[in-house]
Design a protein around this motif. Structure first.
Motif, mmCIF file in Angstrom:
data_model
loop_
_atom_site.group_PDB
_atom_site.id
_atom_site.type_symbol
_atom_site.label_atom_id
_atom_site.label_comp_id
_atom_site.label_asym_id
_atom_site.label_seq_id
_atom_site.Cartn_x
_atom_site.Cartn_y
_atom_site.Cartn_z
ATOM 1 N N SER A 14 0.840 -1.214 0.000
ATOM 2 C CA SER A 14 0.000 0.000 0.000
ATOM 3 C C SER A 14 0.866 1.252 0.000
ATOM 4 C CB SER A 14 -0.949 0.005 1.198
ATOM 5 O OG SER A 14 -0.230 0.082 2.412
ATOM 6 N N THR A 15 2.012 1.181 0.584
ATOM 7 C CA THR A 15 2.938 2.317 0.584
ATOM 8 C C THR A 15 3.455 2.593 -0.819
ATOM 9 O OG1 THR A 15 3.613 1.791 2.841
ATOM 10 C CG2 THR A 15 5.082 3.235 1.581
ATOM 11 N N LEU A 16 3.674 1.521 -1.578
ATOM 12 C CA LEU A 16 4.156 1.677 -2.959
ATOM 13 C C LEU A 16 3.114 2.325 -3.862
ATOM 14 C CD1 LEU A 16 5.939 -1.772 -3.447
ATOM 15 C CD2 LEU A 16 7.008 0.446 -2.990
ATOM 16 N N LEU A 17 1.848 2.209 -3.423
ATOM 17 C CA LEU A 17 0.769 2.756 -4.253
ATOM 18 C C LEU A 17 0.461 4.228 -3.966
ATOM 19 C CD1 LEU A 17 -1.722 -0.260 -4.142
ATOM 20 C CD2 LEU A 17 -0.330 0.472 -6.097
ATOM 21 N N GLU A 18 1.230 4.838 -3.106
ATOM 22 C CA GLU A 18 0.919 6.221 -2.712
ATOM 23 C C GLU A 18 1.025 7.191 -3.896
ATOM 24 O OE1 GLU A 18 3.440 7.173 0.542
ATOM 25 O OE2 GLU A 18 2.223 6.074 2.019
ATOM 26 N N ASP A 19 1.916 6.917 -4.840
ATOM 27 C CA ASP A 19 2.095 7.813 -5.998
ATOM 28 C C ASP A 19 1.419 7.274 -7.258
ATOM 29 O OD1 ASP A 19 3.652 9.526 -4.453
ATOM 30 O OD2 ASP A 19 5.477 8.362 -4.852
ATOM 31 N N ASN A 20 0.611 6.261 -7.068
ATOM 32 C CA ASN A 20 -0.075 5.633 -8.211
ATOM 33 C C ASN A 20 -1.437 6.274 -8.386
ATOM 34 O OD1 ASN A 20 -1.379 3.869 -10.034
ATOM 35 N ND2 ASN A 20 -0.089 2.162 -9.323
ATOM 36 N N GLU A 21 -1.660 6.809 -9.614
ATOM 37 C CA GLU A 21 -2.912 7.512 -9.872
ATOM 38 C C GLU A 21 -4.080 6.567 -10.041
ATOM 39 O OE1 GLU A 21 -2.250 9.961 -13.265
ATOM 40 O OE2 GLU A 21 -0.876 11.322 -12.212
ATOM 41 N N ALA A 22 -3.763 5.248 -10.105
ATOM 42 C CA ALA A 22 -4.852 4.261 -10.302
ATOM 43 C C ALA A 22 -5.751 4.154 -9.072
ATOM 44 C CB ALA A 22 -4.269 2.889 -10.641
ATOM 45 N N ILE A 23 -5.281 4.600 -7.949
ATOM 46 C CA ILE A 23 -6.081 4.534 -6.715
ATOM 47 C C ILE A 23 -6.008 5.883 -6.037
ATOM 48 C CG2 ILE A 23 -4.148 3.586 -5.361
ATOM 49 C CD1 ILE A 23 -6.219 2.052 -3.734
ATOM 50 N N SER A 24 -7.151 6.299 -5.537
ATOM 51 C CA SER A 24 -7.198 7.614 -4.896
ATOM 52 C C SER A 24 -6.579 7.559 -3.504
ATOM 53 C CB SER A 24 -8.658 8.086 -4.785
ATOM 54 O OG SER A 24 -9.361 7.291 -3.877
ATOM 55 N N PRO A 25 -6.042 8.706 -3.048
ATOM 56 C CA PRO A 25 -5.462 8.747 -1.695
ATOM 57 C C PRO A 25 -6.474 8.314 -0.622
ATOM 58 C CG PRO A 25 -4.825 10.692 -2.930
ATOM 59 C CD PRO A 25 -5.839 9.982 -3.766
ATOM 60 N N ASP A 52 -9.018 6.112 -0.919
ATOM 61 C CA ASP A 52 -9.178 4.649 -0.906
ATOM 62 C C ASP A 52 -7.948 3.959 -0.318
ATOM 63 O OD1 ASP A 52 -11.675 4.849 -1.970
ATOM 64 O OD2 ASP A 52 -11.009 4.575 -4.069
ATOM 65 N N LEU A 53 -6.787 4.524 -0.657
ATOM 66 C CA LEU A 53 -5.552 3.954 -0.119
ATOM 67 C C LEU A 53 -5.510 4.064 1.400
ATOM 68 C CD1 LEU A 53 -2.861 2.618 -0.795
ATOM 69 C CD2 LEU A 53 -1.857 4.918 -1.023
ATOM 70 N N GLN A 54 -6.006 5.208 1.876
ATOM 71 C CA GLN A 54 -6.024 5.425 3.328
ATOM 72 C C GLN A 54 -6.965 4.433 4.009
ATOM 73 O OE1 GLN A 54 -3.911 7.436 4.763
ATOM 74 N NE2 GLN A 54 -4.615 6.791 6.794
ATOM 75 N N LYS A 55 -8.094 4.110 3.321
ATOM 76 C CA LYS A 55 -9.037 3.124 3.879
ATOM 77 C C LYS A 55 -8.382 1.746 3.985
ATOM 78 C CE LYS A 55 -13.254 5.376 2.194
ATOM 79 N NZ LYS A 55 -14.402 5.265 1.239
ATOM 80 N N ILE A 56 -7.595 1.399 2.958
ATOM 81 C CA ILE A 56 -6.902 0.094 2.997
ATOM 82 C C ILE A 56 -5.947 0.035 4.175
ATOM 83 C CG2 ILE A 56 -5.229 -1.371 1.786
ATOM 84 C CD1 ILE A 56 -6.497 -0.386 -0.846
ATOM 85 N N LYS A 57 -5.168 1.118 4.343
ATOM 86 C CA LYS A 57 -4.213 1.151 5.461
ATOM 87 C C LYS A 57 -4.920 1.077 6.820
ATOM 88 C CE LYS A 57 -0.405 3.717 3.297
ATOM 89 N NZ LYS A 57 0.440 4.933 3.390
ATOM 90 N N LYS A 58 -6.054 1.804 6.883
ATOM 91 C CA LYS A 58 -6.783 1.843 8.160
ATOM 92 C C LYS A 58 -7.274 0.456 8.561
ATOM 93 C CE LYS A 58 -10.569 4.277 10.458
ATOM 94 N NZ LYS A 58 -11.662 5.291 10.297
ATOM 95 N N GLN A 59 -7.824 -0.290 7.575
ATOM 96 C CA GLN A 59 -8.334 -1.618 7.877
ATOM 97 C C GLN A 59 -7.193 -2.593 8.206
ATOM 98 O OE1 GLN A 59 -11.531 -2.404 8.385
ATOM 99 N NE2 GLN A 59 -11.866 -0.193 8.070
ATOM 100 N N ALA A 60 -6.071 -2.427 7.528
ATOM 101 C CA ALA A 60 -4.909 -3.269 7.804
ATOM 102 C C ALA A 60 -4.400 -3.034 9.234
ATOM 103 C CB ALA A 60 -3.812 -3.012 6.777
ATOM 104 N N ILE A 61 -4.364 -1.742 9.620
ATOM 105 C CA ILE A 61 -3.939 -1.398 10.989
ATOM 106 C C ILE A 61 -4.920 -1.961 12.007
ATOM 107 C CG2 ILE A 61 -3.616 0.522 12.591
ATOM 108 C CD1 ILE A 61 -2.523 2.147 10.172
#
Length: 398
Positions: free
Chosen positions: A341-352, A354-363
């Protein structure tokens, strides 16, 4: 008249009917007197009707400590002797009778010659004539009954020694009876002490009626006195008539089959609080086993609680081991997800967002695994599907 009676005693001219009457009195006294001392007094008084008994004693031999004692002693000249120790080495007429195991008669010259031969002084005043008969119980000489006179050797005859021998048998019988009574009494005291100090409830039940209970029964069921139990129906210790009936059928069947019933059952105390008990019942009457039974009862409620606690600990240990294994298996892919998920931070394919939601659930998953790893006590909650699951957030650590 009195002088004539004494002369007849001295000459050995006793009335046979009176002699038989005296022997009957002595025989009866064996059964009617309460203790040896009373028996000795009765015997002494009865013998006084046909013999001169101004000097009369009963000596008991204590072989274990080599001594003799004088439980009954009447003497015109001497005081009652204290216990004589080292008896086997003492110049004693009583000792001669014991060793001879039969009746003996001595005159003053015999007494003096015997003491001289032993190199010892005569014990007490030398009598003109001395008669002694052994007290024998089951081929064991336990003592001597003796008469003596300080006045004249003519005061007694061989017939008097025969009479004394007959009386000695009654005295020996009485002593044997008393020894048996004392032995039984001592055994009873010891048994009662054991029963009363037992940590197990013990009782005698006859036809389902308490006849005797020990102290632990009183304490276990919350009563204050034995009287609250005795002569009452055993129904009082069951929670209900149904329990009383169920236990009764079980007990009767077991006793008829083997003479013993051994089972666990819920009983109740005086204040109606129930407790789990282990009950053992035995009966010697196979035809009517409930006629007389010995019952032992042990309160096993604490043991039951300890068993439940042990099962709970074992179950918790299983849960903790399972939780540890799950946490280990989850944490590895979880770290991978966070890394990617950290690698996807600069990827435009996923919004910041949605990425934050993934991290939150993982945590969140990480928090759950840590929570599981730290659980040392737990509780459960209802879950759809008629089941219960561990309440992770309601459980805790010590």
């Amino acid at each position: 008249m009195k002088a004539d009676k004494q002369s007849r005693k001295r000459a050995g001219e006793r009335d046979d009917a009176r002699t038989l009457e005296v022997l009957f009195e002595i025989s009866e006294a064996v059964s009617t007197t309460r203790n040896p001392e009373e028996l000795y007094r009765v015997m002494h008084s009865s013998l006084g009707r046909i013999l001169k008994v101004e000097n009369f004693f009963i000596a008991l031999h204590h072989e274990d400590r080599d001594s003799i004692t004088f439980p009954y002693y009447v003497n015109e000249k001497d005081e009652r002797p204290e216990e004589i120790f080292h008896f086997s080495k003492t110049a004693s007429l009583t000792g001669k009778v014991i060793r001879a195991r039969g009746p003996l008669i001595f005159y003053d010259k015999d007494i003096l010659d015997f003491a001289k031969a032993q190199g010892q002084k005569v014990i007490g005043t030398v009598s003109k004539i001395w008669l002694g008969a052994p007290l024998i119980i089951k081929d064991r000489v336990i003592g001597v009954i003796a008469l003596q006179s300080f006045n004249s050797p003519a005061d007694y005859t061989k017939k008097d020694l025969d009479l004394l021998t007959a009386v000695s048998q009654h005295i020996a019988l009485a002593i044997e009876r008393k020894e048996s009574e004392e032995t039984l009494s001592e055994q009873k005291r010891v048994l009662e002490k054991i029963l009363e100090s037992s940590p197990v409830g013990i009782c005698l039940v006859e036809n389902r009626i308490f006849k005797w209970v020990n102290a632990e029964m009183v304490r276990m069921f919350g009563y204050k006195t034995k009287e609250e139990f005795e002569n009452l129906n055993v129904r009082m210790i069951y929670k209900s008539n149904e329990d009383f009936s169920t236990a009764g059928k079980l007990i009767y069947t077991d006793l008829k089959k083997s003479g013993k019933s051994d089972f666990d059952f819920d009983l109740r105390r005086k204040d109606n609080t129930p407790f789990k008990a282990h009950v053992i019942i035995t009966s010697p009457h196979q035809e009517n086993p409930l006629e007389s039974t010995i019952v032992t009862i042990v309160d096993i409620s604490q043991r039951e609680e300890a068993q439940k606690e042990k099962m709970k600990r074992e179950k918790l240990q299983g849960v903790l081991e399972m939780a540890g294994a799950i946490c280990h298996e989850i944490n590895q892919p979880l770290q991978t997800i966070l890394g990617y998920s950290t690698l996807l931070e600069d990827n435009e394919a996923i919004s910041p967002e949605d990425l934050q939601k993934i991290k939150k659930q993982a945590i969140r998953i990480g928090d759950i695994t840590r929570r599981l790893s730290n659980i040392t006590r737990y509780k459960t909650l209802e879950y759809p599907g008629d089941t219960r699951i561990i309440d992770i957030w309601g459980s805790g650590a010590d």
